[in-house]
Design a protein around this motif. Structure first.
Motif, PDB file in Angstrom:
ATOM      1  N   UNK A   1      10.409 -12.480   1.131  1.00 38.12           N
ATOM      2  CA  UNK A   1      10.271 -11.021   1.239  1.00 38.12           C
ATOM      3  C   UNK A   1      10.176 -10.390  -0.147  1.00 38.12           C
ATOM      4  N   UNK A   2      11.008 -10.853  -1.076  1.00 32.99           N
ATOM      5  CA  UNK A   2      10.974 -10.319  -2.440  1.00 32.99           C
ATOM      6  C   UNK A   2       9.629 -10.626  -3.088  1.00 32.99           C
ATOM      7  N   UNK A   3       9.156 -11.833  -2.913  1.00 35.31           N
ATOM      8  CA  UNK A   3       7.866 -12.229  -3.493  1.00 35.31           C
ATOM      9  C   UNK A   3       6.730 -11.378  -2.926  1.00 35.31           C
ATOM     10  N   UNK A   4       6.770 -11.132  -1.636  1.00 37.01           N
ATOM     11  CA  UNK A   4       5.746 -10.294  -1.004  1.00 37.01           C
ATOM     12  C   UNK A   4       5.811  -8.874  -1.532  1.00 37.01           C
ATOM     13  N   UNK A   5       7.010  -8.347  -1.669  1.00 39.56           N
ATOM     14  CA  UNK A   5       7.174  -6.974  -2.163  1.00 39.56           C
ATOM     15  C   UNK A   5       6.685  -6.852  -3.599  1.00 39.56           C
ATOM     16  N   UNK A   6       6.967  -7.838  -4.410  1.00 44.66           N
ATOM     17  CA  UNK A   6       6.535  -7.797  -5.813  1.00 44.66           C
ATOM     18  C   UNK A   6       5.025  -7.904  -5.936  1.00 44.66           C
ATOM     19  N   UNK A   7       4.401  -8.674  -5.073  1.00 45.48           N
ATOM     20  CA  UNK A   7       2.966  -8.916  -5.196  1.00 45.48           C
ATOM     21  C   UNK A   7       2.107  -7.775  -4.648  1.00 45.48           C
ATOM     22  N   UNK A   8       2.693  -6.811  -3.944  1.00 45.72           N
ATOM     23  CA  UNK A   8       1.905  -5.682  -3.438  1.00 45.72           C
ATOM     24  C   UNK A   8       1.550  -4.756  -4.591  1.00 45.72           C
ATOM     25  N   UNK A   9       0.303  -4.269  -4.612  1.00 51.94           N
ATOM     26  CA  UNK A   9      -0.077  -3.332  -5.674  1.00 51.94           C
ATOM     27  C   UNK A   9       0.641  -1.990  -5.484  1.00 51.94           C
ATOM     28  N   UNK A  10       1.153  -1.480  -6.569  1.00 49.31           N
ATOM     29  CA  UNK A  10       1.895  -0.219  -6.530  1.00 49.31           C
ATOM     30  C   UNK A  10       1.000   0.882  -7.087  1.00 49.31           C
ATOM     31  N   UNK A  11       0.965   2.022  -6.416  1.00 47.76           N
ATOM     32  CA  UNK A  11       0.229   3.164  -6.916  1.00 47.76           C
ATOM     33  C   UNK A  11      -1.234   3.172  -6.500  1.00 47.76           C
ATOM     34  N   UNK A  12      -1.738   2.083  -6.017  1.00 47.12           N
ATOM     35  CA  UNK A  12      -3.151   2.080  -5.622  1.00 47.12           C
ATOM     36  C   UNK A  12      -3.281   2.615  -4.212  1.00 47.12           C
TER      37      UNK A  12
END
Length: 178
Positions: free
Chosen positions: A81-92
């Motif tokens: 879950x942490x890995x998935x959350x980190x890999x999502x683009x933020x702000x786009x």
């Protein structure tokens, strides 16, 4: 004397049969003892292995092992879950529809293909082979050639040369086109 020799022969044959039987019995007993020793060693080693496994498992409790495995599975899920959350683009904030992207890609590929097909030009005017300057008889008589073998040789040489020239012209035309 012959009778005595025959009796002696029979005694020796009887002794030989007894000795052969004794040797067979001893051989069988030796094999049985080897098998018994092998079985004893195997059984002893299996006992050692059982004791070693028991000693290794004395410190383990199946409930503790299950708990530990559940904890590991939970931690793995958390890590995913942490890995998935980190890999999502933020702000786009824009997510693209995969089907729309594929359709657009196919459309662009088709446009490129159409453009390439329109740019392909046909072969330029291809020069035709020259007409032979030597007159060839329309239908030679077989009997005339049979009577005059020199004429037959000349005709065959002419035909072979013409064929070679045509093949050369074809190759040049192919090279020019390529």
């Amino acid at each position: 004397a012959a009778l005595q020799a025959l009796k002696r022969k029979k005694r020796y044959e009887k002794q030989l049969a007894q000795i052969d039987g004794t040797l067979s019995t001893i051989e069988f007993q030796r094999e049985a003892l080897e098998n018994a020793n092998t079985n004893t060693e195997v059984l002893k080693n299996m006992g050692f292995a059982a004791k070693a496994m028991k000693a290794a498992h004395d410190n383990m409790d199946i409930d503790k092992v299950d708990e530990l495995m559940q904890d590991i599975a939970e931690q793995q899920e958390l890590a995913d879950e942490i890995s998935t959350a980190i890999s999502k683009p933020v702000g786009f904030g824009e997510e693209f529809d995969e089907d729309e992207l594929m359709a657009e890609l196919e459309e662009l590929e088709q446009e490129e293909l159409d453009k390439n097909l329109l740019e392909i030009s046909g072969p330029e005017t291809v020069p035709l082979p020259n007409v032979p300057s030597i007159s060839i008889p329309s239908k030679p008589e077989a009997t005339a050639f049979c009577q005059d073998s020199h004429s037959l040789v000349l005709f065959c040489a002419f035909a072979a040369k013409k064929k070679e020239e045509e093949e050369d012209d074809d190759m040049k035309e192919l090279e020019a086109w390529a």
